[in-house]
Design a protein around this motif. Sequence first.
Motif, mmCIF file in Angstrom:
data_model
loop_
_atom_site.group_PDB
_atom_site.id
_atom_site.type_symbol
_atom_site.label_atom_id
_atom_site.label_comp_id
_atom_site.label_asym_id
_atom_site.label_seq_id
_atom_site.Cartn_x
_atom_site.Cartn_y
_atom_site.Cartn_z
ATOM 1 N N GLU A 1 -27.265 -12.236 23.175
ATOM 2 C CA GLU A 1 -27.445 -13.647 23.489
ATOM 3 C C GLU A 1 -26.154 -14.197 24.067
ATOM 4 O O GLU A 1 -25.050 -13.798 23.673
ATOM 5 C CB GLU A 1 -27.814 -14.436 22.224
ATOM 6 C CG GLU A 1 -29.117 -13.980 21.589
ATOM 7 C CD GLU A 1 -29.294 -14.544 20.193
ATOM 8 O OE1 GLU A 1 -28.258 -14.907 19.572
ATOM 9 O OE2 GLU A 1 -30.439 -14.611 19.721
ATOM 10 N N LYS B 1 -32.555 -4.217 21.549
ATOM 11 C CA LYS B 1 -32.462 -5.448 22.332
ATOM 12 C C LYS B 1 -32.323 -5.107 23.814
ATOM 13 O O LYS B 1 -31.636 -4.159 24.194
ATOM 14 C CB LYS B 1 -31.259 -6.277 21.884
ATOM 15 C CG LYS B 1 -31.290 -6.693 20.418
ATOM 16 C CD LYS B 1 -32.416 -7.680 20.168
ATOM 17 C CE LYS B 1 -32.378 -8.264 18.757
ATOM 18 N NZ LYS B 1 -32.539 -7.261 17.703
ATOM 19 N N THR B 2 -32.979 -5.902 24.664
ATOM 20 C CA THR B 2 -32.930 -5.708 26.111
ATOM 21 C C THR B 2 -32.789 -7.060 26.784
ATOM 22 O O THR B 2 -33.377 -8.054 26.340
ATOM 23 C CB THR B 2 -34.215 -5.015 26.613
ATOM 24 O OG1 THR B 2 -34.341 -3.746 25.987
ATOM 25 C CG2 THR B 2 -34.170 -4.819 28.122
ATOM 26 N N ARG B 3 -32.010 -7.076 27.852
ATOM 27 C CA ARG B 3 -31.803 -8.327 28.569
ATOM 28 C C ARG B 3 -31.559 -8.033 30.036
ATOM 29 O O ARG B 3 -30.824 -7.102 30.388
ATOM 30 C CB ARG B 3 -30.607 -9.081 27.983
ATOM 31 C CG ARG B 3 -30.209 -10.306 28.793
ATOM 32 C CD ARG B 3 -29.148 -11.121 28.144
ATOM 33 N NE ARG B 3 -28.783 -12.270 28.957
ATOM 34 C CZ ARG B 3 -28.225 -13.370 28.498
ATOM 35 N NH1 ARG B 3 -27.951 -13.459 27.206
ATOM 36 N NH2 ARG B 3 -27.917 -14.362 29.300
ATOM 37 N N THR C 1 -30.464 -4.150 33.888
ATOM 38 C CA THR C 1 -31.041 -4.333 32.563
ATOM 39 C C THR C 1 -30.020 -3.856 31.544
ATOM 40 O O THR C 1 -29.548 -2.713 31.610
ATOM 41 C CB THR C 1 -32.333 -3.526 32.418
ATOM 42 O OG1 THR C 1 -33.277 -3.988 33.390
ATOM 43 C CG2 THR C 1 -32.916 -3.698 31.020
#
Length: 746
Positions: A744, A725-727, A719
């Motif tokens: 992104e 922001k987390t992705r 993660t």
Amino acid sequence: MELWYRQPARVWEEALPCGNGRLGCMVFGHPTEERVQLNEESVWSGPPMDRLNPDSKAALPQVRRLLREGHVHQAEQLALQALSGTPENARAYQTLGDWFLDFADLEEPVEQYRRALDLDRGVQTVSFVSGGTAYTREIFCSAPDNVIALRLKAEGEGRLHFRCRLTRPAGLDKVGRDKAAIWMEGSTGNGAVTYCAMLTAAECDGRVGVTGEFLTVEDAATAVLYLTAATGFRTPDPRAACAGTLAGVREKGFGKVEADHIADYRKFYDTMHLHLGDGSRDAIPTDERRQACADGACDPGLEALYFAYGRYLLLCSSRPGSLPANLQGIWNEELTPPWGARFTININIEMNYWPAGPCGLGPCEQPLFDLLARLDADDTGRRMAREMYGCRGFVAHHNTDLYADAAPQDQYIPASYWVMGAAWACTHIWRHYAYTRDRAMLERYYFILEDSARFFADFLETDEEGYAVTNPSVSPENTYILPDGTHGCMCIGPTMDNQILRDLFDGFLKASRTLGRDNDLTRQIAGLRDRLRPTQIGPDGRLLEWRRPWDEAEPGHRHISHLYGLYPGQEITPDTPDTFAAARKTLETRLSYGGGHTGWSRAWIIGLWARLRDGEKAHENLQVLLKNSTFPNLMDSHPRRDGATFQIDGNFGATAAMAEMLVYSAEDKAVLLPALPAAWADGRVDGLRLRGNAGLSMTWQAGTLQQAVLTADSPLHLTLCCRDKTRTVELAAGQTLRLNGELETL
């Protein structure tokens, strides 16, 4: 990037270091009387000793009983007699000696003087003009050829005329010579470590001669000198080894020696770079920049230079095949240095290797594991476990030496009787695997993790509340005050022990699963891990350092042992909000009483603030480190009664802490720019390493991430976080992901 100065070094703490893991030197850069102080990694003060106290095993049950019953003073006095090593001190690291060059005919004062260390090439230069002639010296320490190489040039009407001499303050038994070489040899006393240092001239267009113990060069425009050293620790004939090494480089030639050195050095050094500031202050000498910081200036470019220098120092003092970096790395000018310049394993050697994983220098950690392998041997740490404690596995206390001595060091109650030193160092084995995914390394050193865990399976006892605890122990190197006013150091189950053991056991169990090993020991350790006392919060909202809320005799103590779980451990995080808040209060309180007064302690504090996600506090403490605990040559200073001394752990700890300010890396999570201070508003980092064997490069402006490039060198699942922001990231080995500031895909 370079450190540079307008004057020679007046004292050792202003000289500049070179090293290749085995050889080290400090270059002073004086035009007419050059001094190159020499070190070889295995020059230690004596032969191995048997320091096992014959009364320790019989006395141990009584020491334990006295501590359980609260008779602290009696337990400590018995330990002083029955648990101390006999004799109390292990061997000490020593200087090899000095290489002096006398340029008696040079005119002074010289003009246009400049002394520099080029971190991008690992090469030092000294240049100046005298009598209209430009003189330059170029010096480096080559790992491929194991030599210190020095090339001297004179451009103009003047010529090189100088003489060289090798000397040592004690233990020098013989000097020798041939047509173009001189050497010194001897032993460090009592038939101990035999050594030889040999110097030769090559590629000289003038006259080379030997008179007495001096090597001379006359009427030359250029000359090359090579120096090497060897000891009986590595080879049965140190002089023959030196002669063979020098014959090889003479045949090879300086151009090839230098090219091979730079290529080898850059293979490690170029794995990462940090860029801060605009470079506008690079034209100011390094000592003046450091002084300006001490006077209150903010110089992010100097901080980036300091970071790069820390990586340079680790690369110079710890290479695959060498001994580990000791308390002074590899650089020491004394026969009896402070604390013996040993391998101190109650934080110092561990701190030395904190930057290895995140800063792209994983191979530099191998010497630590090789030392642990020698500690885990029948005649060292295994014998100590068996004959001192009646346990399987192996143990070492808070210090060790060239011979992997495992007995307690010193008769110093706050530190000596602590069985966690090797255990702490062993946590680096899984940590190294987490960064590199090097399965072959894990298989090679797994037995060390296994034997350390095996020791504690036998050593731990159950306290009155059912917890598995260490007994006896200390919280390094602090003193508590009992409610009746009794001062004590020895104790049962301090917080740091539990935190280290959780790390050790977790690493052992993960390594066992990775390698497919499941047996009675793994099941026993899993059970013991669950019986360790959790980290506790005291009535005042701080973490408890001991099992009970006892007062500290020194509230501003340099060790902050109970914060191990925050850093370098990872059990205290924002996801554990109660202990996270208590950790912050603990740190604030320690600092309010003057904590952080040593360089290594201040470096640790920077890392703690980084883990607390407070970039301003982290940066504030970095500035304090540069002001109060940094010599003009940017080496770390440590206070002592007669002034200050060099101790390298502060350099390494601060380097690692700066990396922590840029990324928090766990095995399943990475947080980008978690503690970025306003002073680092714009910057770039290339090649930071993440757990999971991935590389990270980032650029940021005005404190905001602009771009991140993630490259997986093994299959990666984690993660990724930045601000809010987390992705989730899933990459195959060899895959690269480019992200913008919103995480992104680009």
